[in-house]
Design an enzyme around this catalytic site. Structure first.
Site, PDB file in Angstrom:
ATOM      1  N   GLU A   1     123.693   9.214 -30.669  1.00 30.07           N
ATOM      2  CA  GLU A   1     124.230   8.124 -29.840  1.00 30.07           C
ATOM      3  C   GLU A   1     125.196   7.267 -30.647  1.00 30.07           C
ATOM      4  O   GLU A   1     126.216   6.790 -30.119  1.00 30.07           O
ATOM      5  CB  GLU A   1     123.086   7.285 -29.273  1.00 30.07           C
ATOM      6  CG  GLU A   1     122.335   7.996 -28.155  1.00 30.07           C
ATOM      7  CD  GLU A   1     121.139   7.215 -27.644  1.00 30.07           C
ATOM      8  OE1 GLU A   1     121.016   7.023 -26.428  1.00 30.07           O
ATOM      9  OE2 GLU A   1     120.312   6.789 -28.478  1.00 30.07           O
TER      10      GLU A   1
ATOM     11  N   GLU B   1     114.242  12.840 -27.545  1.00 27.44           N
ATOM     12  CA  GLU B   1     113.389  11.744 -27.066  1.00 27.44           C
ATOM     13  C   GLU B   1     112.323  12.171 -26.057  1.00 27.44           C
ATOM     14  O   GLU B   1     111.228  11.598 -26.019  1.00 27.44           O
ATOM     15  CB  GLU B   1     114.251  10.628 -26.451  1.00 27.44           C
ATOM     16  CG  GLU B   1     114.981   9.760 -27.458  1.00 27.44           C
ATOM     17  CD  GLU B   1     116.325  10.324 -27.863  1.00 27.44           C
ATOM     18  OE1 GLU B   1     117.096   9.599 -28.519  1.00 27.44           O
ATOM     19  OE2 GLU B   1     116.614  11.500 -27.546  1.00 27.44           O
TER      20      GLU B   1
ATOM     21  N   GLY C   1     119.113   8.499 -31.573  1.00 29.70           N
ATOM     22  CA  GLY C   1     119.974   7.369 -31.881  1.00 29.70           C
ATOM     23  C   GLY C   1     121.081   7.719 -32.847  1.00 29.70           C
ATOM     24  O   GLY C   1     122.159   7.097 -32.830  1.00 29.70           O
TER      25      GLY C   1
ATOM     26  N   ALA D   1     115.839   7.329 -34.473  1.00 27.63           N
ATOM     27  CA  ALA D   1     115.278   6.001 -34.654  1.00 27.63           C
ATOM     28  C   ALA D   1     114.062   6.067 -35.569  1.00 27.63           C
ATOM     29  O   ALA D   1     113.564   7.145 -35.902  1.00 27.63           O
ATOM     30  CB  ALA D   1     114.894   5.412 -33.298  1.00 27.63           C
TER      31      ALA D   1
END
Length: 689
Positions: free
Chosen positions: A106, A126, A103, A64
């Site tokens: 993901e 994260e 992300g 991200a």
């Protein structure tokens, strides 16, 4: 889509969603919008039967956009983008190269297959910024690779290389041309009418007892950090909850952590690490060949660090027996890695083969960088620099691995003092991330740039420091250590002080660290400083008394503790010495609460940190935080001592430092900078440029 960093190309009946958003293709708002638009175009085009997602540049989507964590922008959420991929009625295959992290991975999980290049990595970092994977990572990974694999990934933050990712079931194929392989697989899925979705899988069979033991281990290792514990909780949710419920609960955990103090502290560190290595306005010199003088514990570890980075190393010792001992130390490091499965046989051979051993400094004539790692004694180090000055090229960088000593004095021994720098590695040098880059007054900008670039090549964290006794870290440590020793005289015992520090979040208490490092190492520095210490300053003689008995810690079986059968036990003799010290000073011993030990240590760090800043030994408060976290085990989730001081408030910190001064006397006066900032209502963060 011309105004977005996402374009849609075509390869026959397969759409190619290409992300081109340097430097790391982060999932920022423009990328998210571009992905939604590309999916809509693919869905509406009857000529496209399938799609792949790939990235330009050096990496797949690396995560991200962390900048949006603090300054969120409108636009589709990451979860909305992933839902759109999940809901696609046409197969989509991820073509991964570089890193697919957070992300990015993901997103790969909601695709219908995942192809990775041989040098690719996947993972969930994260927890390193106090969060958990918040867009399905904790819910889909257990369904794909099993709960134990998922638990490891989301609580450790580690990245998994392609071959391991394949073995764990995290990807479907390793291919040298992942984009081409993804196109072929996308066509195959379309031909077969398949839309395999990870979220629709059942949890694979797993060993419940092993999983529970692994969760318990996460709790033990966390030492106060919330994110790993909450990440484990989210994985446990996936084992019983339907996907939709699990995603909602995962998101709730993510939101709570995002707004909490620990994630803010860790995000502070994330930016602090990057500020600390800002390059001066100069280009680094090339470094290909490295020399290390001294093959003891530090020198051997430094040689390993450089070999790991692919550099040729010559390690010089004073004689053949010492050189052979250095080679045994190096091989022992690599043998442990080989037997522990962290190194292949090929890499073991390559890395040991990059280090050669010599007994003559003449072997360093062609070195681009030479680091002395001899005993921590100024005369010994000056002798090495004098000898090197007449041997190596004038454009070779000469560095000292000193922990305390004046690098400017060493530079005085060199014919070109402007090429001398300090590189203070931390032990074990091949493991610890921090390197203080000590900047003498005459060092060229190019030399500083070379040092910073070299540390980055070692995949370590550099922090620039000025010349001072102990530089940033050891100077601050000296003051916090003194408060720990005062606590002994006031009424505490070593195990009580260490327990208080470990409860605060340190991996190990200070007296356990002394014993592990060897008390004799620090004893020499204490004797050096005794001659210049203000006689009015409070000192505690217990350390010296222990050393005078020949008890130097683990290496001798006794130090502050008794070391027996791998256990650390209280030593009644040390207790008697501590009580004697209290009696000689006329102190009535009392119970010293853990909370008092903790705030005294923190206040000592902050006050000395303020002095280090005012003397320009550290460029900014956040540099101090990076040093204390990465070099001294300060709990990262607290953000470092200066960040934590801001959270407490500088007026309260000034009150605490005043209490230290009242109790400890000379040498503990509040730093003028701390007084000024508290009076002005400022924070240390205001000084982070």
């Amino acid at each position: 889509m011309a105004n977005t960093p996402v374009r849609l190309d075509r390869s026959g009946d397969v759409g190619l969603i290409i992300v081109d958003h340097p430097p790391v293709n982060a999932l920022s708002r423009p990328v998210r919008e571009g992905l939604i638009a590309a999916l809509a175009e693919i869905a509406a085009d009857p000529g496209l039967r399938a799609a792949i997602i790939a990235c330009e540049g050096r990496t797949f989507i690396a995560g991200a956009d962390i900048g949006e964590f603090d300054h969120g922008l409108p636009g589709p959420e990451v979860s909305a983008v992933l839902h759109a991929f999940h809901a696609s009625r046409k197969p989509i295959v991820a073509a991964i190269h570089g890193t697919a992290l957070g992300g990015g991975y993901e997103l790969a999980l909601v695709c219908h297959a995942r192809i990775i290049a041989p040098d690719g990595y996947v993972g969930f970092p994260e927890v390193r910024i106090g969060l958990i994977p918040g867009a399905g990572g904790t819910q889909r990974t257990p369904r794909l690779a099993g709960p134990l694999v998922a638990l490891d990934l989301v609580t450790s933050g580690r990245s998994v290389p392609a071959d391991e990712a394949m073995a764990l079931g995290l990807v479907d194929e390793v291919a040298t041309d992942p984009r081409h392989a993804a196109i072929l697989r996308a066509r195959h899925l379309a031909d077969a009418g398949l839309l395999p979705r990870v979220g629709e899988r059942s949890i694979p069979a797993y060993d419940r007892a092993a999983f529970e033991a692994a969760v318990a281990a996460v709790h033990r290792r966390a030492r106060g950090a919330l994110a790993p514990v909450r990440a484990a909780e989210a994985v446990e949710i996936a084992l019983t909850a339907p996907l939709a419920e699990g995603l909602a609960r995962e998101q709730a955990i993510t939101e709570a952590l995002h707004h909490g103090p620990q994630s803010k502290a860790l995000r502070h560190l994330f930016y602090a690490e990057r500020r600390a290595v800002r390059m001066p306005g100069a280009s680094p010199w090339p470094v290909r060949r490295v020399g290390v003088v001294g093959g003891g514990t530090m020198g051997s570890g430094i040689a390993v660090a450089f070999s790991d980075a692919g550099l040729d190393v010559t390690l010089v010792e004073v004689g053949e027996p010492q050189a052979q001992a250095a080679e045994r130390r190096v091989r022992a490091i690599y043998d442990r890695q080989l037997h522990g499965g962290r190194l292949t046989g090929r890499l073991h051979a390559e890395r040991t083969g990059r280090i050669r051993y010599a007994t003559d400094l003449q072997s360093l004539r062609d070195a681009d960088l030479v680091i002395e790692a001899v005993v921590e004694d100024m005369a010994a180090k000056q002798t090495v620099f004098r000898a090197l000055s007449g041997l190596v090229r004038r454009d070779a960088v000469l560095a000292s691995n000193t922990s305390y000593l004046d690098v400017d004095q060493m530079a005085d021994e060199v014919d070109a003092p402007e090429r001398v720098i300090g590189l203070h590695f931390f032990s074990p040098a091949h493991v610890m991330r921090l390197v203080e880059v000590v900047r003498p007054r005459r060092a060229l900008p190019e030399v500083i740039a070379t040092a910073l670039a070299t540390v980055r090549r070692l995949r370590k964290q550099a922090v620039l420091a000025g010349v001072s006794d102990g530089f940033i870290g050891n100077r601050i440590l000296g003051k916090s250590r003194a408060q720990c020793e005062y606590a002994l005289e006031d009424g505490a015992l070593p195990q009580e002080v260490d327990a208080a520090l470990e409860a605060y979040g340190f991996a190990m208490g200070i007296f356990a660290v002394f014993d592990m490092a060897g008390l004799d190492v620090d004893w020499a520095d204490r004797k050096r400083k005794a001659a210049t210490r203000d006689p009015r300053e409070r000192t505690v003689p217990v350390y010296e008394w222990i050393c005078q008995r020949g008890h130097f810690g683990q290496k001798t079986g006794r130090g502050f503790y008794i070391h027996q059968d791998g256990k650390r036990l209280p030593d009644p003799e040390v207790t008697a010495l501590i009580e004697r010290a209290s009696a000689e000073r006329g102190i009535a011993r009392r119970t010293v609460p853990a909370e008092e030990i903790q705030w005294r240590v923190h206040a000592a760090m902050v006050n000395e940190g303020a002095r280090v800043l005012s003397e320009e030994i550290a460029a900014r408060p956040s540099d101090i935080d990076v040093v204390l976290v990465h070099g001294y085990g300060y709990p990262a989730w607290r953000g470092g001592p200066m960040h934590e001081a801001d959270a407490i408030g500088l007026p309260e910190m000034l009150r605490r430092v005043g209490a230290l001064h009242a109790a400890s006397g000379v040498g503990w006066e509040p730093a003028p900078l701390l007084r000024q900032m508290a009076a002005a209502g400022k924070r240390f963060a205001d000084l982070n440029g």
